[in-house]
Design a protein around this motif. Sequence first.
Motif, PDB file in Angstrom:
ATOM      1  N   VAL A  29       3.237  -4.619   2.754  1.00  0.00           N
ATOM      2  CA  VAL A  29       3.859  -5.939   2.737  1.00  0.00           C
ATOM      3  C   VAL A  29       3.544  -6.670   4.038  1.00  0.00           C
ATOM      4  O   VAL A  29       3.208  -7.845   4.037  1.00  0.00           O
ATOM      5  N   ALA A  30       3.656  -5.951   5.147  1.00  0.00           N
ATOM      6  CA  ALA A  30       3.368  -6.536   6.455  1.00  0.00           C
ATOM      7  C   ALA A  30       2.931  -5.434   7.408  1.00  0.00           C
ATOM      8  O   ALA A  30       3.454  -4.328   7.356  1.00  0.00           O
ATOM      9  N   VAL A  47       5.152  -1.518  10.319  1.00  0.00           N
ATOM     10  CA  VAL A  47       4.492  -1.460   9.018  1.00  0.00           C
ATOM     11  C   VAL A  47       5.594  -1.480   7.967  1.00  0.00           C
ATOM     12  O   VAL A  47       6.518  -0.672   8.010  1.00  0.00           O
ATOM     13  N   ILE A  48       5.522  -2.416   7.042  1.00  0.00           N
ATOM     14  CA  ILE A  48       6.493  -2.506   5.951  1.00  0.00           C
ATOM     15  C   ILE A  48       5.761  -2.229   4.650  1.00  0.00           C
ATOM     16  O   ILE A  48       4.764  -2.892   4.331  1.00  0.00           O
ATOM     17  N   LEU A  49       6.253  -1.233   3.931  1.00  0.00           N
ATOM     18  CA  LEU A  49       5.673  -0.831   2.653  1.00  0.00           C
ATOM     19  C   LEU A  49       6.654  -1.136   1.534  1.00  0.00           C
ATOM     20  O   LEU A  49       7.868  -1.116   1.740  1.00  0.00           O
ATOM     21  N   GLU A  54      12.763   4.192  -5.333  1.00  0.00           N
ATOM     22  CA  GLU A  54      13.092   5.081  -4.223  1.00  0.00           C
ATOM     23  C   GLU A  54      12.447   6.445  -4.425  1.00  0.00           C
ATOM     24  O   GLU A  54      12.021   7.080  -3.457  1.00  0.00           O
ATOM     25  N   ASP A  55      12.346   6.895  -5.664  1.00  0.00           N
ATOM     26  CA  ASP A  55      11.671   8.169  -5.936  1.00  0.00           C
ATOM     27  C   ASP A  55      10.211   8.112  -5.504  1.00  0.00           C
ATOM     28  O   ASP A  55       9.677   9.081  -4.961  1.00  0.00           O
ATOM     29  N   ALA A  56       9.548   6.978  -5.740  1.00  0.00           N
ATOM     30  CA  ALA A  56       8.139   6.833  -5.364  1.00  0.00           C
ATOM     31  C   ALA A  56       7.972   6.926  -3.846  1.00  0.00           C
ATOM     32  O   ALA A  56       7.003   7.511  -3.356  1.00  0.00           O
ATOM     33  N   VAL A  57       8.927   6.380  -3.094  1.00  0.00           N
ATOM     34  CA  VAL A  57       8.881   6.474  -1.631  1.00  0.00           C
ATOM     35  C   VAL A  57       8.951   7.936  -1.210  1.00  0.00           C
ATOM     36  O   VAL A  57       8.160   8.407  -0.388  1.00  0.00           O
ATOM     37  N   ARG A  58       9.904   8.644  -1.771  1.00  0.00           N
ATOM     38  CA  ARG A  58      10.079  10.060  -1.422  1.00  0.00           C
ATOM     39  C   ARG A  58       8.866  10.895  -1.837  1.00  0.00           C
ATOM     40  O   ARG A  58       8.449  11.801  -1.114  1.00  0.00           O
ATOM     41  N   GLU A  59       8.298  10.592  -2.997  1.00  0.00           N
ATOM     42  CA  GLU A  59       7.107  11.315  -3.449  1.00  0.00           C
ATOM     43  C   GLU A  59       5.938  11.067  -2.499  1.00  0.00           C
ATOM     44  O   GLU A  59       5.182  11.991  -2.183  1.00  0.00           O
ATOM     45  N   LEU A  74       2.145  10.934  13.881  1.00  0.00           N
ATOM     46  CA  LEU A  74       3.050  11.335  14.954  1.00  0.00           C
ATOM     47  C   LEU A  74       2.296  11.669  16.238  1.00  0.00           C
ATOM     48  O   LEU A  74       2.833  11.456  17.335  1.00  0.00           O
ATOM     49  N   GLU A  75       1.070  12.156  16.116  1.00  0.00           N
ATOM     50  CA  GLU A  75       0.252  12.474  17.293  1.00  0.00           C
ATOM     51  C   GLU A  75      -0.336  11.227  17.956  1.00  0.00           C
ATOM     52  O   GLU A  75      -0.643  11.250  19.145  1.00  0.00           O
ATOM     53  N   THR A  76      -0.493  10.163  17.205  1.00  0.00           N
ATOM     54  CA  THR A  76      -1.151   8.965  17.737  1.00  0.00           C
ATOM     55  C   THR A  76      -0.169   7.839  18.048  1.00  0.00           C
ATOM     56  O   THR A  76      -0.592   6.728  18.364  1.00  0.00           O
ATOM     57  N   THR A  77       1.124   8.135  17.950  1.00  0.00           N
ATOM     58  CA  THR A  77       2.151   7.132  18.223  1.00  0.00           C
ATOM     59  C   THR A  77       3.315   7.759  18.992  1.00  0.00           C
ATOM     60  O   THR A  77       3.469   8.967  19.034  1.00  0.00           O
ATOM     61  N   THR A  78       4.127   6.894  19.563  1.00  0.00           N
ATOM     62  CA  THR A  78       5.415   7.309  20.103  1.00  0.00           C
ATOM     63  C   THR A  78       6.481   6.456  19.426  1.00  0.00           C
ATOM     64  O   THR A  78       6.176   5.404  18.857  1.00  0.00           O
ATOM     65  N   ASN A  79       7.708   6.912  19.477  1.00  0.00           N
ATOM     66  CA  ASN A  79       8.829   6.178  18.870  1.00  0.00           C
ATOM     67  C   ASN A  79       8.585   5.884  17.393  1.00  0.00           C
ATOM     68  O   ASN A  79       8.991   4.847  16.885  1.00  0.00           O
ATOM     69  N   SER A  80       7.925   6.803  16.718  1.00  0.00           N
ATOM     70  CA  SER A  80       7.594   6.602  15.313  1.00  0.00           C
ATOM     71  C   SER A  80       8.783   6.985  14.445  1.00  0.00           C
ATOM     72  O   SER A  80       9.430   8.000  14.675  1.00  0.00           O
ATOM     73  N   SER A  81       9.072   6.159  13.467  1.00  0.00           N
ATOM     74  CA  SER A  81      10.148   6.468  12.533  1.00  0.00           C
ATOM     75  C   SER A  81       9.802   5.894  11.170  1.00  0.00           C
ATOM     76  O   SER A  81       8.914   5.049  11.040  1.00  0.00           O
ATOM     77  N   ALA A  82      10.491   6.381  10.170  1.00  0.00           N
ATOM     78  CA  ALA A  82      10.338   5.861   8.812  1.00  0.00           C
ATOM     79  C   ALA A  82      11.733   5.777   8.219  1.00  0.00           C
ATOM     80  O   ALA A  82      12.532   6.708   8.359  1.00  0.00           O
ATOM     81  N   VAL A  83      12.032   4.667   7.586  1.00  0.00           N
ATOM     82  CA  VAL A  83      13.340   4.477   6.960  1.00  0.00           C
ATOM     83  C   VAL A  83      13.151   3.968   5.538  1.00  0.00           C
ATOM     84  O   VAL A  83      12.148   3.329   5.212  1.00  0.00           O
TER      85      VAL A  83
END
Length: 93
Positions: A29-30, A47-49, A54-59, A74-83
């Motif tokens: 999306v962005a 990054v917005i996906l 919700e099942d597709a996100v988890r899959e 995770l190796e190429t970033t810091t402060n990485s998160s996914a929600v």
Amino acid sequence: QTVTNFERYQQEYIPATGAILAKHKGELVAVSLDVEVLQGNPPGAIVILRFPSEDAVREFANDPEYQPLKKMRLETTTNSSAVLVPEFKMPGS
């Protein structure tokens, strides 16, 4: 997230993730690797996906093919998160 190894992130992670994203019917999306801050102290990249469910996100997140790429992210970033955020529906609509 803040990208610490831009070359690897851009040349390896992004292209490889596209096929797995498509497999789960996800769409970008962005994307900004250098956000313009209007308020607060957000990370340097966003990054917005969007996924069909919700099942597709988890899959996608748990796909065995994605696990090495997740490790790379995770190796190429810091402060990485996914929600996971469900679709917003305006009350009364």
